[in-house]
Design an enzyme around this catalytic site. Structure first.
Site, mmCIF file in Angstrom:
data_model
loop_
_atom_site.group_PDB
_atom_site.id
_atom_site.type_symbol
_atom_site.label_atom_id
_atom_site.label_comp_id
_atom_site.label_asym_id
_atom_site.label_seq_id
_atom_site.Cartn_x
_atom_site.Cartn_y
_atom_site.Cartn_z
ATOM 1 N N SER A 23 0.829 -1.190 0.000
ATOM 2 C CA SER A 23 0.000 0.000 0.000
ATOM 3 C C SER A 23 0.880 1.262 0.000
ATOM 4 O O SER A 23 1.707 1.442 -0.888
ATOM 5 C CB SER A 23 -0.961 -0.055 1.195
ATOM 6 O OG SER A 23 -1.945 0.941 1.099
ATOM 7 N N ASP B 53 -9.623 -3.541 -5.745
ATOM 8 C CA ASP B 53 -8.938 -2.726 -4.748
ATOM 9 C C ASP B 53 -9.494 -1.308 -4.779
ATOM 10 O O ASP B 53 -9.281 -0.565 -5.744
ATOM 11 C CB ASP B 53 -7.439 -2.727 -5.045
ATOM 12 C CG ASP B 53 -6.610 -2.106 -3.931
ATOM 13 O OD1 ASP B 53 -7.188 -1.378 -3.097
ATOM 14 O OD2 ASP B 53 -5.394 -2.343 -3.902
ATOM 15 N N HIS C 87 -7.135 -5.815 -0.511
ATOM 16 C CA HIS C 87 -6.043 -4.849 -0.326
ATOM 17 C C HIS C 87 -5.288 -5.167 0.965
ATOM 18 O O HIS C 87 -4.053 -5.206 0.970
ATOM 19 C CB HIS C 87 -6.608 -3.429 -0.287
ATOM 20 C CG HIS C 87 -5.570 -2.360 -0.138
ATOM 21 N ND1 HIS C 87 -4.883 -1.842 -1.220
ATOM 22 C CD2 HIS C 87 -5.089 -1.725 0.965
ATOM 23 C CE1 HIS C 87 -4.030 -0.924 -0.787
ATOM 24 N NE2 HIS C 87 -4.136 -0.834 0.527
#
Length: 319
Positions: free
Chosen positions: A131, A265, A294
């Site tokens: 991320s 996502d 995610h």
């Protein structure tokens, strides 16, 4: 006997240290101190919240897949971990404030400082970002191009237009304008006993069928108040500062990069995958075909760990 040895090698060590003046948690599989003889280190740069305990199963899998030869470490984001009783959240409040260590830029400098202080310069690196950790890695590459990076694996990368994503549109007003309203409930939650916090966390995660139970304890730690507040502060800056994709840094490091985008996502829509694939047709850019979320650490840490190991195995044959 072999199982006993494997269990010992799979048992990590957790260290707490001050880095850039802020409390930092480091989860370590394998060697706990590096010297010039260590050829390679896997270093995990987490998402937000940057809690290393979330990555335990993922790291354990990576460590075992390479025969326990290479240490696998994860470094928390500054201020995202509960300090032990013997430590404060910051070592020097004025120093931490001056460097804005809890902000996005401060977190990038925090990771570079960690490498300078704890990793020999000649040790080669496999960086694994998740991320916002992927954005941090690109910035590290840009700011210190002499880092000995062998590969950088970008899992579910949030490296562009965060505020324009479906989740960003929801979270931007919350993080940028309303987060102070959340501080009182967070403070009240922090006063609850850990047993009750644990029950609340299990309730929240109840809909995840194959939940990795190792994430429960780190999540309880997040409810300490300060940790969640620091994570929200960093998140607010992400919405404001993660704008255009850094194509120049990607171009300069394309052969080292592997991107893995989610197919569902909300922090990185599939359109972003198509865009980067179009702009870098020679890049190693992959789209998830397994339906991983995610926050893959919640239920697929081991599966993603096995996958990453296979992607980079060929690059480690001589190490």
């Amino acid at each position: 006997m072999e199982n006993m040895v494997t269990d010992i090698r799979d048992e990590p060590q957790t260290d707490f240290t001050y880095c850039s003046g802020a409390n930092t948690e480091v989860l370590k599989f394998g060697s706990c101190q590096l010297h010039s003889g260590h050829k390679l280190l896997f270093l995990i740069i987490p998402g937000n919240p940057g809690i290393v305990g979330f990555y335990r199963s993922f790291m354990q899998t990576l460590h075992s897949k390479f025969g326990y030869r290479h240490p696998v470490w994860a470094v928390s984001h500054a201020g995202h971990c509960v300090p032990p009783d013997s430590m404060d959240m910051v070592e020097d409040a004025s120093f931490a404030a001056e460097g804005d260590v809890f902000g996005l830029n401060g977190q990038i400098e925090h990771k570079l400082a960690f490498l300078r202080e704890h990793v020999p310069r000649e040790t080669r690196l496999v960086l694994v970002g998740h991320s916002i950790g992927c954005y941090v890695i690109l910035e590290m590459m840009k700011r210190d191009p002499d880092l000995k990076i062998l590969k950088a694996v970008m899992l579910f990368p949030t490296i562009e237009r965060m505020a324009q994503t479906p989740q960003g549109k929801v979270m931007t007003p919350v993080l940028c304008h309303m987060r102070y309203a959340a501080y009182l409930p967070l403070f009240l939650l922090s006063l609850l006993p850990d047993t009750l916090k644990s029950s609340l966390v299990k309730l929240v995660f109840g809909g995840i069928h194959s939940l990795d139970l190792s994430v429960l304890r780190p999540t309880v730690g997040l409810l300490s108040g300060d940790c969640a507040a620091n994570a929200m502060y960093m998140g607010a800056q992400e919405m404001k500062k993660v704008l255009e994709r850094d194509n120049l840094t990607i171009t300069n490091n394309l052969e080292k990069l592997i991107f893995y985008h989610g197919s569902m996502d909300h922090w990185c829509p599939v359109q972003y995958y198509h865009d980067i694939k179009r702009d870098f047709p020679r890049g190693d850019i992959r789209l998830c075909e397994k339906g991983f979320r995610h926050a893959f650490v919640l239920d697929a840490g081991r599966e993603v760990g096995r996958m990453v190991a296979e992607w980079i195995r060929g690059d480690l044959t001589n190490l």
